[in-house]
Design an enzyme around this catalytic site. Structure first.
Site, PDB file in Angstrom:
ATOM      1  N   ASP A 125      14.383   5.896  20.828  1.00 53.08           N
ATOM      2  CA  ASP A 125      13.550   7.075  21.417  1.00 53.08           C
ATOM      3  C   ASP A 125      12.554   7.718  20.489  1.00 53.08           C
ATOM      4  O   ASP A 125      13.070   8.172  19.485  1.00 53.08           O
ATOM      5  CB  ASP A 125      14.329   7.888  22.184  1.00 53.08           C
ATOM      6  CG  ASP A 125      13.564   8.825  23.084  1.00 53.08           C
ATOM      7  OD1 ASP A 125      12.426   9.180  22.858  1.00 53.08           O
ATOM      8  OD2 ASP A 125      14.315   9.192  24.186  1.00 53.08           O
ATOM      9  N   TYR A 201      12.691  -4.667  24.782  1.00 53.86           N
ATOM     10  CA  TYR A 201      11.199  -4.041  24.419  1.00 53.86           C
ATOM     11  C   TYR A 201      10.322  -4.781  23.613  1.00 53.86           C
ATOM     12  O   TYR A 201       8.948  -4.808  23.890  1.00 53.86           O
ATOM     13  CB  TYR A 201      11.475  -2.697  23.988  1.00 53.86           C
ATOM     14  CG  TYR A 201      11.944  -1.585  24.647  1.00 53.86           C
ATOM     15  CD1 TYR A 201      11.118  -1.117  25.948  1.00 53.86           C
ATOM     16  CD2 TYR A 201      13.172  -0.861  24.391  1.00 53.86           C
ATOM     17  CE1 TYR A 201      11.607  -0.342  26.779  1.00 53.86           C
ATOM     18  CE2 TYR A 201      13.707   0.094  25.352  1.00 53.86           C
ATOM     19  CZ  TYR A 201      12.706   0.522  26.413  1.00 53.86           C
ATOM     20  OH  TYR A 201      13.219   1.411  27.394  1.00 53.86           O
TER      21      TYR A 201
END
Length: 235
Positions: A125, A201
């Site tokens: 993150d 991702y």
């Protein structure tokens, strides 16, 4: 992150003691006992759905891998991917992989000093707001924790799509005196490299044409020494 998990998820995880570790504190200093060998231990912090750590465990059977995340649902999804990856190899139970439920904030409670050889930080993150900088997994306060739990061969391998986080991380690595190597601003510029196992991702961002930033950081004394030896041999 909010995840909608399946009903009975905790009970499902409790039945998977061969793969899932719900209280990693129990194995602090004893992870090699859990794996039953002296192979090096590599950990992915924030494993997401588990594609990377599962693929690595299959690709490198001589290494013990731990995928860690704080969400029950991601551990569940990771367990499904891990078993599927090993079933393709004709193996029912992943022999060199554990999925641990834990908050990275307390990482030093899960691993003893020098217990790990490598830490992977993949697409963490970015916490883009400046006031949240201390939450970034490459903030110096986390790097100091990693230095304690990595051994003399210890390294950190970091990948991100966020240029801002990458720049922040380069400065953080420098601030705590870590040796940086293999810096790439576009990892897949020349095509996919078989050496690299992609995360969920990463596959998505690569398909969209986004740059993937990557760096290897030498932490342990032996890792730093070997880095300088390779550098000298190159001249």
């Amino acid at each position: 992150m909010r995840l909608r998990g399946r009903k009975g998820i905790r009970e499902s995880l409790e039945r998977q003691q061969d793969l899932v570790v719900l209280d990693p504190k129990e194995y602090r200093g004893r992870w090699k006992e859990r794996f039953g060998n002296d192979h090096p231990i590599y950990v992915e912090l924030g494993m997401g759905k588990g594609q990377f750590i599962s693929g690595m465990s299959v690709k490198y059977p001589e290494v013990n891998f731990i995928g860690m995340d704080m969400y029950d649902e991601l551990i569940r999804r990771g367990s499904e991917k891990a078993r599927a990856a090993w079933e393709d190899q004709g193996v029912e139970q992943p022999p060199n992989l554990a999925l641990a439920l834990g908050n990275i904030e307390f990482i030093e409670e899960f691993f003893a000093p020098g217990e790990l050889e490598r830490i992977y930080l993949n697409f963490s993150d970015p916490w883009p707001k400046a006031r949240h900088g201390r939450r970034r997994l490459t903030h110096p306060r986390f790097l100091e924790k990693y230095k304690q739990i990595l051994n003399e061969k210890g390294e950190i391998h970091f990948k991100t799509d966020s240029q801002t986080l990458f720049e922040f991380s380069l400065n953080a690595f420098a601030a705590v005196g870590m040796q940086m190597s293999e810096i790439s601003l576009n990892l897949h510029r020349d095509g996919l490299n078989d050496k690299h196992v992609m995360t969920e991702y990463e596959s998505k961002f690569h398909a969209q044409g986004m740059n993937i930033h990557r760096i290897e950081v030498m932490v342990g004394e032996e890792a730093v020494r070997k880095y300088h030896e390779r550098k000298m041999d190159a001249f």
